[in-house]
Structure formats: C-alpha cells, structure tokens
Design a protein around this motif. Structure first.
Motif, short mmCIF file in Angstrom:
data_model
loop_
_atom_site.label_atom_id
_atom_site.label_comp_id
_atom_site.label_asym_id
_atom_site.label_seq_id
_atom_site.Cartn_x
_atom_site.Cartn_y
_atom_site.Cartn_z
N LEU A 189 -1.55 -6.52 -5.13
CA LEU A 189 -1.87 -6.66 -3.70
C LEU A 189 -2.02 -8.12 -3.29
CD1 LEU A 189 -2.59 -5.49 -0.97
CD2 LEU A 189 -4.92 -5.18 -1.75
N LEU A 190 -2.86 -8.86 -4.07
CA LEU A 190 -3.14 -10.24 -3.71
C LEU A 190 -1.87 -11.10 -3.81
CD1 LEU A 190 -5.65 -11.64 -2.78
CD2 LEU A 190 -6.08 -12.40 -5.12
N GLU A 191 -1.12 -10.88 -4.91
CA GLU A 191 0.11 -11.66 -5.10
C GLU A 191 1.10 -11.38 -3.97
OE1 GLU A 191 0.63 -9.94 -8.89
OE2 GLU A 191 0.47 -11.83 -9.96
N SER A 192 1.19 -10.11 -3.55
CA SER A 192 2.11 -9.76 -2.45
C SER A 192 1.72 -10.49 -1.19
CB SER A 192 2.07 -8.26 -2.17
OG SER A 192 2.50 -7.54 -3.27
N ALA A 193 0.41 -10.49 -0.89
CA ALA A 193 -0.05 -11.14 0.34
C ALA A 193 0.22 -12.63 0.29
CB ALA A 193 -1.54 -10.87 0.55
N ASN A 242 8.60 -8.40 -3.27
CA ASN A 242 7.31 -8.05 -3.86
C ASN A 242 7.43 -6.85 -4.78
OD1 ASN A 242 5.91 -10.05 -2.61
ND2 ASN A 242 5.27 -8.80 -0.88
N VAL A 243 8.17 -5.83 -4.35
CA VAL A 243 8.33 -4.63 -5.18
C VAL A 243 9.12 -4.96 -6.43
CG1 VAL A 243 9.42 -2.37 -5.28
CG2 VAL A 243 8.14 -3.04 -3.25
N ALA A 274 0.83 -1.20 0.00
CA ALA A 274 0.00 0.00 0.00
C ALA A 274 0.87 1.26 0.00
CB ALA A 274 -0.92 -0.01 1.22
N VAL A 275 1.89 1.28 0.86
CA VAL A 275 2.74 2.47 0.92
C VAL A 275 3.47 2.67 -0.40
CG1 VAL A 275 4.82 3.41 1.99
CG2 VAL A 275 3.02 2.46 3.41
N GLN A 276 4.00 1.57 -0.93
CA GLN A 276 4.75 1.67 -2.19
C GLN A 276 3.87 2.21 -3.32
OE1 GLN A 276 7.91 1.10 -3.00
NE2 GLN A 276 7.80 0.96 -5.22
N ASN A 277 2.66 1.63 -3.46
CA ASN A 277 1.86 1.97 -4.64
C ASN A 277 0.95 3.17 -4.45
OD1 ASN A 277 2.47 -0.11 -6.77
ND2 ASN A 277 2.18 -1.35 -4.95
#
Lengths: 192, 204
Positions: A131-135, A124-125, A59-62
C-alpha cells in the motif's frame, strides 16, 4: 524500508519519469503545456488523481480481485475507479477554484484517459508494491509529470515568441523539444 | 452506387486524409513508446485495430439503447472488455509480444483513438459503416506506427524486424530506439507531412 521508499520516490520522479522515460500521458503533456499556469494546475490535479487512484486500485486489487481470483477484471475495474475519481476531483475543483476549473477546461475530464493514471496502477500491480509503496510510487509519478509539464511549458512560452519555421510550429517543435528534454533526463539515470 | 462510394470513403479516410496519428494527433503514447521495433509497432497496430473494430461494432449496435447521459461510461466498459479479451489472447498465443509490449496492451483502454471513434463515429452510424471506419482507422494507425518504427529500428538498431541490415548495423545510433529518438522522429515526420500539405495548397 525507508530507504527503499525514498528510492521508489526519486526513481519515479527523475529516472523513470512518466512522461519522458516511460512515455505515458503525452496527450496532456503536449496539449496543456502551452502556458505555465495551466500546466501547474493540470500537473497538480493529475498528481492528486494518481495518488488516490494508486491507493484505491491497490485496495481493489488486493481486497477484492485477488481473494476472489477475479484478476481478469483488472482493466475494467481500474478504469471505472479512475473515471469515478476524476468526476469527484472535477466537482471539488469546480466548487473550490472556479478560475482554475475554467483554465483547465476540457482537459480535466481527459485525465480519465490519461494513460499515466492507469499506467501507475498497472505498474504497482506488476511490481507487487504494498500500500505505502504504491502511494509513494504514484506520488513520485505525479510529481514527475508535474515537473516535466512545467519545464516544457516554460520552454514553450519562449518558443511562442521566437521565430520557428512554419511547418515546425506547434506540435512538431514541441515533440523535438520533448526529445531533447528526454535526452537531458537520461543523464539522471545514474542518480540512484 | 453513391452508397458504395460512401462506404469506401469510410474505409480509406483513416489511412491518409484523417490519419489518427499524423492529422488528428490522437493516441500518442503508444505511438512513441512501442515504435522501437517494427514487430512491436505492427503488433500494437493490429491489436488496436482489433479493439477498434469490435468496440465500433458493439457501440454502433447499442447506439439506440444507451441513454445519452451514460454513454461515455458504457463506451469505456465495452472497450475495456475487448481489451481484456485481447490481453488474454496475446498472453496465450504470443507471449513474446505480450512481454515486449508490457503494460501498453491494457493501456489500449485509454487510447484516445478508440474512445474518439466511438464518440465521433460509431454512436451515430450503422454497424457496417462503423466496422469499415474501425478497419480504416486501425490500418492508418498501424501504417503510421510502422513508418515511425521503420526509421527508429533502422537507425537505432541497424535492423528491420530484428534482421540486421548491412551498413546501418555497423554503428547504430542507440538513442533512436530510446525515448528521445521517438519524440524527435515523430516531430520530424509531422513536419514532413505538413510540408507536403502546404505544397499541395500552393500549387493549387
């Protein structure tokens, strides 16, 4: 889509296991793997922090860093998010499970400096995960960490009662065991 | 005179007596992850040394200003700032190194050696002693990484700094430059250092 999510999940647990393949989070891996009980506690708290950190850093990154082109603040902001999350988890565990809190002791604040947590955020970055893939990647990574920790603690409980040469006791034999374990995990690389 | 020998001690203790890797066992992840070649090991070691020296200096200068309760977050922000500077510099001037070290450059932030030295040394000592401590610990770290990388690259790739070494290059054991080799070489090296320490005790 679902298939690739399952792929990410399984890859994170088995093929790119955070501890044994990517070599992240070794300090707790060696430090807390003496007893299975504390290994499970540590593994679960790391998994929990990793998933929350994966979502929060996404969230912070994007939503903040990329729109305002502040990517150079990535390292600073990620580590602060993780530190705050760990504080939060520590308070929750202290309140809900005092026995577990006692068992984990000094290692709980150390999750902040567990490189697996910051590592999953950076990976992840780097891979441009949504979002889903990161989680999912964070969840898989955390479960992989738990798996490696539990296997290791099982072996070390047996090692504690076997005759190990004096110079090899403790850390050296633990590292060699980890090396053999990592070799075994390499066998899983053809899984997907 | 006494003062000078104290400062010299701050510089040299990190290299052998309090070596961050082999004695205190801090900062293990990069120790195993980046030691698959000498070039990576030395690049990582010097990067850590840069961050250590800068963060030790600044934390030592800030030690009387920062309230005790918020010292850890302050240290982390100071360290993260220098890591960001380092990351950008390596990306600009040594892109090949940046590519091969990958996420392990930003991960210097969570290297326990740096926070450990800030907490155990820099926040209690003068700036000059802290700089020397940083240089010493950084050198000890670099030497330890190079030692591990020496065995791994020689046995696993049959090369040193990328140059093939005759005889070893014939049939290298690939596993040594993969994750398992790192664990095993590191375990054997700690055992070796312990053997040495024990010997000293018995002969005395």
């Amino acid at each position: 889509m679902t298939e690739s999510l399952i792929g990410i999940f399984l890859t994170a647990i088995f093929i790119e296991n955070f501890v044994l393949n990517q070599i992240l989070g070794l300090c707790p891996f060696i430090g807390v793997s003496g007893r299975t009980e504390s290994a499970v506690g540590m593994g679960i708290s790391v998994t929990f922090v990793m998933v929350m950190a994966g979502v929060a850093t996404w969230a912070v990154q994007n939503l903040i860093l990329v729109p305002y082109s502040l990517e150079y603040l990535q390292t600073v902001s990620f580590i602060l998010i993780i530190a705050a999350l760990v504080q939060f988890v520590e308070m929750v565990i202290k309140k809900l499970a005092p026995a577990l809190y006692k068992a984990l002791g000094v290692f709980l604040p150390l999750i902040t400096t567990n490189c697996a947590v910051l590592g999953v955020a950076l990976i992840n970055v780097k891979r441009n995960y949504g979002l889903l893939e990161s989680a999912i990647n964070a969840l898989g990574g955390g479960l992989g960490f738990l798996l490696a920790l539990v296997i290791m603690s099982g072996i070390r409980e047996r090692l504690a009662i076997s005759e190990v040469p004096v110079v090899m006791r403790g850390a050296p034999i633990a590292f060699i065991t980890a090396g053999l374990l990592a070799t075994a995990f390499m066998g899983l690389s053809g899984l997907i | 005179m006494n003062n000078n020998s104290n400062l010299l001690h701050e510089l040299t203790k990190g290299i052998w007596k309090e070596n961050p890797i082999f004695v205190i066992s801090l900062g293990l992840c990069p120790t195993i992850a980046v030691t698959s070649s000498m070039t990576n090991a030395i690049g990582m070691g010097l990067s850590c040394m840069f961050v250590l020296v800068c963060s030790n200096l600044f934390i030592s200068l800030l030690r009387n200003i920062v309230p005790n309760e918020v010292r850890i977050p302050t240290f982390i922000v100071v360290i993260a700032t220098f890591v960001t500077i380092l990351d950008k510099m390596i990306q600009a001037y040594a892109p090949a190194l940046s590519a091969s070290l990958g996420i392990f450059i930003p991960l210097i932030v969570v290297n326990c050696i740096i926070l450990g030295r800030a907490e155990a040394f820099a926040c209690k000592n003068s700036p000059i002693a802290s700089i020397l401590d940083g240089i010493g610990m950084g050198l000890g770290f670099t030497l330890a990484l190079s030692l591990i990388a020496f065995f791994r690259e020689l046995l696993g790739d049959g090369a040193l700094f990328g140059y093939k070494i005759p005889f070893f290059a014939n049939d290298p054991a690939l596993i040594m430059i993969m994750a398992p080799g790192g664990f095993i070489v590191f375990g054997l090296l700690i055992a070796l250092k312990r053997t040495h320490d024990l010997k000293g005790k018995f002969t005395k």
